[in-house]
Structures are given as structure tokens and as C-alpha cells.
Scaffold this motif. Structure first.
Motif, PDB file in Angstrom:
ATOM      1  N   VAL A   1      48.547  38.251  24.842  1.00  0.00           N
ATOM      2  CA  VAL A   1      48.181  39.343  23.935  1.00  0.00           C
ATOM      3  C   VAL A   1      49.375  40.275  23.721  1.00  0.00           C
ATOM      4  O   VAL A   1      49.627  40.752  22.608  1.00  0.00           O
ATOM      5  CB  VAL A   1      46.973  40.117  24.508  1.00  0.00           C
ATOM      6  N   GLU A   2      50.132  40.514  24.778  1.00  0.00           N
ATOM      7  CA  GLU A   2      51.320  41.363  24.659  1.00  0.00           C
ATOM      8  C   GLU A   2      52.385  40.703  23.803  1.00  0.00           C
ATOM      9  O   GLU A   2      53.093  41.369  23.049  1.00  0.00           O
ATOM     10  CB  GLU A   2      51.867  41.681  26.048  1.00  0.00           C
TER      11      GLU A   2
ATOM     12  N   LEU B   1      49.683  43.037  20.389  1.00  0.00           N
ATOM     13  CA  LEU B   1      48.393  43.712  20.318  1.00  0.00           C
ATOM     14  C   LEU B   1      48.289  44.816  21.373  1.00  0.00           C
ATOM     15  O   LEU B   1      47.708  45.868  21.135  1.00  0.00           O
ATOM     16  CB  LEU B   1      47.253  42.704  20.511  1.00  0.00           C
TER      17      LEU B   1
ATOM     18  N   ILE C   1      41.934  48.254  23.342  1.00  0.00           N
ATOM     19  CA  ILE C   1      42.331  47.015  22.667  1.00  0.00           C
ATOM     20  C   ILE C   1      42.070  45.814  23.559  1.00  0.00           C
ATOM     21  O   ILE C   1      41.504  44.798  23.119  1.00  0.00           O
ATOM     22  CB  ILE C   1      43.811  47.080  22.267  1.00  0.00           C
TER      23      ILE C   1
ATOM     24  N   VAL D   1      39.592  42.714  22.788  1.00  0.00           N
ATOM     25  CA  VAL D   1      40.092  41.334  22.755  1.00  0.00           C
ATOM     26  C   VAL D   1      39.281  40.456  23.696  1.00  0.00           C
ATOM     27  O   VAL D   1      38.892  39.337  23.351  1.00  0.00           O
ATOM     28  CB  VAL D   1      41.589  41.300  23.127  1.00  0.00           C
TER      29      VAL D   1
ATOM     30  N   LEU E   1      43.952  36.362  16.384  1.00  0.00           N
ATOM     31  CA  LEU E   1      44.065  37.805  16.243  1.00  0.00           C
ATOM     32  C   LEU E   1      45.359  38.242  15.563  1.00  0.00           C
ATOM     33  O   LEU E   1      45.587  39.435  15.376  1.00  0.00           O
ATOM     34  CB  LEU E   1      43.953  38.472  17.612  1.00  0.00           C
ATOM     35  N   ARG E   2      46.194  37.267  15.204  1.00  0.00           N
ATOM     36  CA  ARG E   2      47.419  37.622  14.477  1.00  0.00           C
ATOM     37  C   ARG E   2      47.087  38.345  13.177  1.00  0.00           C
ATOM     38  O   ARG E   2      47.778  39.289  12.784  1.00  0.00           O
ATOM     39  CB  ARG E   2      48.240  36.361  14.178  1.00  0.00           C
TER      40      ARG E   2
ATOM     41  N   ARG F   1      46.313  41.978  13.807  1.00  0.00           N
ATOM     42  CA  ARG F   1      47.541  42.738  14.039  1.00  0.00           C
ATOM     43  C   ARG F   1      48.261  43.016  12.718  1.00  0.00           C
ATOM     44  O   ARG F   1      48.722  44.127  12.464  1.00  0.00           O
ATOM     45  CB  ARG F   1      48.441  41.939  14.969  1.00  0.00           C
TER      46      ARG F   1
END
Length: 239
Positions: free
Chosen positions: A139-140, A144, A160, A164, A177-178, A181
Motif C-alpha cells: 500500500v505504501e 496510499l 486510509i 483499505v 486501488l491505483r 489514488r
């Protein structure tokens, strides 16, 4: 009450409130505390109830100040006619059940926003969100979740990460989830153009107005996104 005492009362229910915001609401004519001969603000119980009404309307309904001012005018008229002043319903908020900013605050200029943020270690973030360490790392990498300092995260990172985790529990993958973002980045670019001119001004009232504008834009964007998604799913849900 002094402005610091008022802030201490409001922060458990409205943790984002600052002395600057209280001064801004006064400058906008939403509350009019009395002044001592030396110039210090003194708030009455009615002033605090009025602030609670304003902050509740902003938080729960994302109402702009113009609309809130109109509602206050109507309620003032009702109170003058003997209807009394209704206390607004409140919903306590705070990341992971915590309420930042409970410490006693004096009538002094605000500390920087970053000093008021919750600081979470990586282990705290993992425990609070339910993410696995490897998933958090992924995720990092997508940007995100961003650490405010190496190994340390703020309350937004927790919100967040928890969101997620919930989406992943429903079967989504991190790569999906791109688009989220990217959409957020587009909003940031658009909204930044609207608030940047206010931020560049040296007037503290203008900077406070920029923060209020950003808050309203974020709330309206959230409502718009939710409504569009609901509308788009009607066909799938057969409604």
C-alpha cells in the motif's frame, strides 16, 4: 470562559478545532464573545452552544458558512420569540476511538497542525487497521499511505489503512486501488488551485478561510463520489 477553556470543551467532540478556527468563526460573525477591558475573549454558555451548532453542521452536513449563518439567524429569531435555543445532537469522533487534543489549552496562538496530529508507530498502524505488514508495504509503494517520519504515521494514515483493509476483505486487491489514488490526486490538484491564493496571503484570517474552504471542498467531493457510486450501482442491484 476563555477561548482556551472553550477549545478544551469542544475538542473531545470536534478534535480538528483550533484556536485559529474559533477566531475565524468570530471574524465571520457566527459567534460574538464579550471582551474584557484588556481585550481577552470571554465566552458564555450560549456562545459555546452556538459554536457546537456551527461545528456540527459543518462536520455532519458539510454546510457552507453562508447557509449556517442563515440557520443561526432563524434560530436567533425563534429564541427571541420564546422558542428557546435547541442544543444540537453531537457524535463524538476520533481515530481508532481516540480523541486527540484533550490536553488543556490556553489563550495562546495555535501550535502547528503537525504538532496536533496523532503519531502512530508502524505496529500501532498494523494493529489498528488489521493490515498485514507485507500488505502495508504494498500500500505504501502505491502512495496510499505515507509516513510523516520514518516509522511514524498520522491519524489519516490509520483511516486510509483501515479503509483499505475493509476493501480487501471484500475481495479487492491492492492494485485495484491505483485508480482511487489517481482520482484523489486529481482532486488535490484541482482544490489546491482554489485555496492556494488564500494560503499565500499573510493575513491569518485568509489562511483560516483557506482551511475552511478545503474542508468544505473535501466534504462535497465525498458526497458527490458516494452519490455517483450509488447511482452507478442501481442497475446492478436492480433498483
Amino acid at each position: 470562559m476563555s477561548i482556551g477553556e472553550v477549545l478544551a470543551q469542544l475538542r473531545p467532540d470536534f478534535p480538528d478545532t483550533t484556536i485559529s478556527k474559533l477566531r475565524f468563526l468570530e471574524a465571520e460573525g457566527l459567534v460574538e464573545p464579550e471582551r474584557t477591558p484588556s481585550g481577552y475573549r470571554k465566552y458564555s454558555r450560549e456562545d459555546v452552544d452556538r459554536l457546537r451548532f456551527v461545528l456540527t453542521a459543518q462536520r455532519d452536513q458539510y454546510l457552507p458558512l453562508r447557509v449556517i449563518r442563515e440557520q443561526l439567524a432563524r434560530r436567533d429569531a425563534e429564541a427571541a420569540a420564546g422558542a428557546g435555543w435547541p442544543r444540537p445532537a453531537l457524535v463524538a469522533v476520533g481515530p481508532s476511538g481516540e480523541v486527540p487534543g484533550r490536553s488543556t489549552v490556553s489563550d495562546q496562538p495555535d501550535q502547528p497542525d503537525h504538532a496536533q496530529q496523532v503519531r502512530l508507530s508502524r505496529s500501532d498502524l498494523l494493529a489498528g487497521s488489521g493490515l498485514e505488514s507485507s500488505t502495508l508495504a504494498e500500500v505504501e509503494r502505491l502512495g496510499l499511505v505515507v509516513a510523516v517520519a520514518p516509522g511514524w504515521y498520522d491519524s489519516d494514515a490509520l483511516v486510509i489503512a483501515a479503509a483499505v483493509a475493509g476493501l480487501l476483505d471484500h475481495g479487492l486487491e491492492v492494485r485495484h486501488l491505483r485508480a482511487v489514488r489517481a482520482a484523489a490526486d486529481r482532486d488535490v490538484g484541482l482544490f489546491a488551485q482554489l485555496v492556494a491564493p488564500l494560503v499565500r496571503q499573510r493575513d491569518p484570517a485568509a489562511r483560516a478561510r483557506a482551511a475552511e474552504t478545503a474542508r468544505e471542498l473535501i466534504g462535497l467531493s465525498q458526497r458527490l463520489h458516494a452519490a455517483l457510486v450509488r447511482t452507478g450501482l442501481r442497475g446492478t442491484l436492480g433498483r
